[in-house]
Motif scaffolding. Sequence first.
Motif, short mmCIF file in Angstrom:
data_model
loop_
_atom_site.label_atom_id
_atom_site.label_comp_id
_atom_site.label_asym_id
_atom_site.label_seq_id
_atom_site.Cartn_x
_atom_site.Cartn_y
_atom_site.Cartn_z
N ASP A 148 -17.42 7.99 14.90
CA ASP A 148 -16.40 8.75 14.04
C ASP A 148 -16.96 8.61 12.55
OD1 ASP A 148 -14.69 9.37 16.17
OD2 ASP A 148 -13.57 7.51 15.98
N ASN A 149 -17.58 7.56 12.22
CA ASN A 149 -17.91 7.55 10.78
C ASN A 149 -19.25 7.36 10.47
OD1 ASN A 149 -15.02 7.13 9.94
ND2 ASN A 149 -15.04 5.15 10.88
N GLY A 150 -20.16 7.31 11.49
CA GLY A 150 -21.65 7.20 11.28
C GLY A 150 -22.32 8.31 11.28
N GLY A 151 -22.05 9.55 11.28
CA GLY A 151 -22.72 10.77 11.34
C GLY A 151 -24.16 10.81 12.00
N GLU A 152 -25.16 11.44 11.44
CA GLU A 152 -26.22 11.71 11.90
C GLU A 152 -27.12 10.31 12.29
OE1 GLU A 152 -29.05 13.55 13.82
OE2 GLU A 152 -27.30 14.56 13.49
N VAL A 153 -26.95 9.57 11.31
CA VAL A 153 -27.51 8.08 11.63
C VAL A 153 -27.23 7.46 12.88
CG1 VAL A 153 -27.72 5.72 10.78
CG2 VAL A 153 -27.82 7.48 9.14
N VAL A 154 -25.84 7.50 13.42
CA VAL A 154 -25.49 6.97 14.57
C VAL A 154 -25.84 7.79 15.57
CG1 VAL A 154 -23.40 6.70 15.87
CG2 VAL A 154 -23.60 5.70 13.45
N ALA A 155 -25.78 9.31 15.64
CA ALA A 155 -26.36 10.31 16.48
C ALA A 155 -27.79 9.70 16.82
CB ALA A 155 -26.27 11.53 16.05
N GLY A 156 -28.51 9.49 15.71
CA GLY A 156 -29.93 9.35 15.87
C GLY A 156 -30.19 8.00 16.76
N LEU A 157 -29.47 6.95 16.22
CA LEU A 157 -29.65 5.68 16.92
C LEU A 157 -28.92 5.64 18.53
CD1 LEU A 157 -28.11 3.03 14.04
CD2 LEU A 157 -30.18 3.12 15.17
#
Length: 134
Positions: free
Chosen positions: A78-87
Motif C-alpha cells: 500500500d505504501n511502498g510503490g515501485e520499490v516494493v513491487a520490484g522487491l
Amino acid sequence: MNDFLLEDSYEQYRSVDLEAKAASASPYDLVLVLVDGLLDELARARGHIEGRRYQQKGASLEKCMNILNGLSSALDFDNGGEVVAGLARLYDYCIYRLSDVSVTLSVEGIDEVIALVGTLREGWEGVNAARKAS
C-alpha cells in the motif's frame, strides 16, 4: 560424533542465536538478519548439492524459499510503490530459480540467487545505515 549430531547441534545453536538477534532487532535490522540467514542457507544448499546430500539439499532449499516468502509477505504494497513491487518480483524470481535448482541441481542457479540476494543486502545495509545516521 557423527555428522548428523554435529549438524543438529549447530542448527540448535543457530536457532537460539537467530532468536536472540530477532528479539532485539528493529524492522530494518530484522530484514538484515533474515537476509544473512538466507545467504547462509543458500551456501549450505550449494554445499549439499556439491556433496550429493540430496535430502539435506531439499531441506535447505525449503528453508530458503520460506525465508523469501516471509520477506515477501512483509512487504507494504500500500505504501511502498515501485520499490516494493520490484522487491516482490525479485523474491518471486529467486523462489522460481530455487525451485528449478531443486530439480536440476544447478550450482549456477544457486550462485545467481546468492549474487542477487547479496546485492539486495548491500542496498538494504545502505538504507539501514542512512536511517541510523539521520
